[in-house]
Design a protein around this motif. Sequence first.
Motif, PDB file in Angstrom:
ATOM      1  N   ALA A 163      16.356  20.264  76.607  1.00 30.03           N
ATOM      2  CA  ALA A 163      16.844  20.767  75.873  1.00 30.03           C
ATOM      3  C   ALA A 163      15.413  21.612  74.914  1.00 30.03           C
ATOM      4  N   ARG A 164      14.242  20.679  75.638  1.00 33.85           N
ATOM      5  CA  ARG A 164      13.045  21.150  75.926  1.00 33.85           C
ATOM      6  C   ARG A 164      12.870  22.784  77.417  1.00 33.85           C
ATOM      7  N   ALA A 165      14.041  22.320  77.398  1.00 32.68           N
ATOM      8  CA  ALA A 165      13.280  23.213  79.012  1.00 32.68           C
ATOM      9  C   ALA A 165      14.941  24.275  78.675  1.00 32.68           C
ATOM     10  N   GLY A 166      15.540  24.248  78.182  1.00 32.84           N
ATOM     11  CA  GLY A 166      16.398  25.240  77.894  1.00 32.84           C
ATOM     12  C   GLY A 166      15.893  25.917  76.287  1.00 32.84           C
ATOM     13  N   ARG A 167      14.866  25.715  76.014  1.00 35.54           N
ATOM     14  CA  ARG A 167      14.619  26.546  74.941  1.00 35.54           C
ATOM     15  C   ARG A 167      13.221  27.347  75.515  1.00 35.54           C
ATOM     16  N   ALA A 168      13.063  26.582  76.799  1.00 37.28           N
ATOM     17  CA  ALA A 168      11.681  27.905  77.280  1.00 37.28           C
ATOM     18  C   ALA A 168      12.555  28.395  78.210  1.00 37.28           C
ATOM     19  N   LEU A 169      13.573  28.200  78.615  1.00 33.89           N
ATOM     20  CA  LEU A 169      15.018  29.539  79.236  1.00 33.89           C
ATOM     21  C   LEU A 169      14.874  30.353  78.553  1.00 33.89           C
ATOM     22  N   GLY A 170      15.407  30.074  76.929  1.00 34.00           N
ATOM     23  CA  GLY A 170      15.879  30.956  76.386  1.00 34.00           C
ATOM     24  C   GLY A 170      14.717  31.700  75.848  1.00 34.00           C
ATOM     25  N   VAL A 171      13.479  31.210  75.616  1.00 36.46           N
ATOM     26  CA  VAL A 171      12.071  32.344  75.221  1.00 36.46           C
ATOM     27  C   VAL A 171      11.903  33.235  76.078  1.00 36.46           C
ATOM     28  N   ALA A 172      12.067  32.390  77.552  1.00 34.36           N
ATOM     29  CA  ALA A 172      11.837  33.742  78.379  1.00 34.36           C
ATOM     30  C   ALA A 172      13.287  34.668  78.566  1.00 34.36           C
ATOM     31  N   ILE A 173      14.132  34.475  78.186  1.00 39.90           N
ATOM     32  CA  ILE A 173      15.089  35.305  78.480  1.00 39.90           C
ATOM     33  C   ILE A 173      14.480  36.160  77.595  1.00 39.90           C
ATOM     34  N   ALA A 174      14.309  36.291  76.390  1.00 43.06           N
ATOM     35  CA  ALA A 174      14.722  36.813  75.632  1.00 43.06           C
ATOM     36  C   ALA A 174      13.433  37.918  75.184  1.00 43.06           C
ATOM     37  N   SER A 175      12.793  37.498  76.128  1.00 41.70           N
ATOM     38  CA  SER A 175      11.450  38.760  76.273  1.00 41.70           C
ATOM     39  C   SER A 175      11.653  39.111  77.863  1.00 41.70           C
ATOM     40  N   ALA A 176      12.737  38.430  78.269  1.00 40.62           N
ATOM     41  CA  ALA A 176      12.573  39.924  79.748  1.00 40.62           C
ATOM     42  C   ALA A 176      13.816  40.741  79.345  1.00 40.62           C
TER      43      ALA A 176
ATOM     44  N   ALA B 276      20.722  28.673  71.479  1.00 46.49           N
ATOM     45  CA  ALA B 276      20.088  28.501  70.628  1.00 46.49           C
ATOM     46  C   ALA B 276      18.542  28.845  70.089  1.00 46.49           C
ATOM     47  N   ALA B 277      17.775  29.088  71.636  1.00 51.56           N
ATOM     48  CA  ALA B 277      17.105  29.773  71.158  1.00 51.56           C
ATOM     49  C   ALA B 277      16.929  31.587  71.670  1.00 51.56           C
ATOM     50  N   LEU B 278      17.491  31.636  72.053  1.00 48.16           N
ATOM     51  CA  LEU B 278      17.870  33.178  72.421  1.00 48.16           C
ATOM     52  C   LEU B 278      18.691  33.716  71.596  1.00 48.16           C
ATOM     53  N   ALA B 279      19.408  32.967  70.415  1.00 45.95           N
ATOM     54  CA  ALA B 279      19.707  33.559  69.220  1.00 45.95           C
ATOM     55  C   ALA B 279      18.278  33.621  68.171  1.00 45.95           C
ATOM     56  N   ASP B 280      17.426  32.386  67.918  1.00 47.69           N
ATOM     57  CA  ASP B 280      15.921  32.487  67.565  1.00 47.69           C
ATOM     58  C   ASP B 280      15.421  33.477  67.974  1.00 47.69           C
ATOM     59  N   HIS B 281      14.679  34.432  69.648  1.00 45.47           N
ATOM     60  CA  HIS B 281      14.142  35.030  69.789  1.00 45.47           C
ATOM     61  C   HIS B 281      14.290  36.497  69.688  1.00 45.47           C
TER      62      HIS B 281
END
Length: 337
Positions: free
Chosen positions: A248-261, A289-294
């Motif tokens: 979950a921690r890794a997935g959230r980090a990936l989602g944050v990075a992909i949102a920024s990119a 989930a992180a991508l949807a948030d960011h």
Amino acid sequence: MTDGTPPGLPDGPVLAVDVGGTKLAAALVTPAGRVGAAEWTATPPGGGAEEIWTALAALVARVLGRGGGVAPAGVGAGCGGPMAWPAGVVSPLNMPGWRDFPLRERLAGLCPGVPVRVHNDAVCLAVAEHWRGAGRGSAHMLGMVVSTGVGGGLILGGRLVDGGTGNAGHIGHMVVEPGGPPCGCGGHGCLEAVARGPGLAGWALEQGWTPGAGGPPPGRYAEADAATGRRLAADAAAGDEIARAAFARAGRALGVAIASATHLCDLDVVTIGGGLSQAGDLLFGPLRAALADHARMDFARRLRVVPAALGQDAGLIGAAALVLAADRYWTATGRDL
């Protein structure tokens, strides 16, 4: 030409080479992206420069022999970095025996008179997915590898973007956790430091994970107490709460990075390959989930994040595309190589 090959591009197979810290692979790849005469061998563990090169040269000789001894139309190679690009002088972090090794020059000696091109292995994987895989048809794509490290390649306007030194798309060193864990690049909180397999396993151990709760992992890594990303995924799938939290921690980090990119590059699709991507929803669920948030801008919501499609052949297919589809994947900077 009568087979639809654009003028100036090869209409015959090229030699593709994929150099990794544990495995060396080579094949002949057709202009349609089909892999044939493939061979691989283990990278000599702890090998010196010439020992590794001898193993690779022997591998290439076997592949060319299976092709009937006919000279390939060119050579494309993917290798870990850092490297001097486009000169193809490589110093892969996971191969201490090669420091400032002239890989392109050596390959050119084996196949004189044809184009020889070397790029980062993560870039080759991204190119493969854009050319023949899950990103086919997209003009604006990021291809990612999440494994022992985290790397990527960037396609914009239907063409590979190299950047000033060949390192564009290096999403693994986007900061996702300021003040977070140290990274091999010397920084802190990089995506790679958080989401790479060894980093995940290390974090889980610090939280009290005991490898093996889910039984032996699949494949040849069958030791129940091995603290690897594969072991962690098996335990997470079996319900281990710490292992699941690590993913979950890794997935959230990936989602944050992909949102920024995505906000920066207005992407259509992101493809994700590499060993950790095989964890499926354990990784992709928290990521989405992180991508949807960011990723809240309207244009960013159209982004698709999908698993890579080409599997073990991706590195070879992408390396071949440096020659076979050079109009999209090799810039004028290195056009004479």
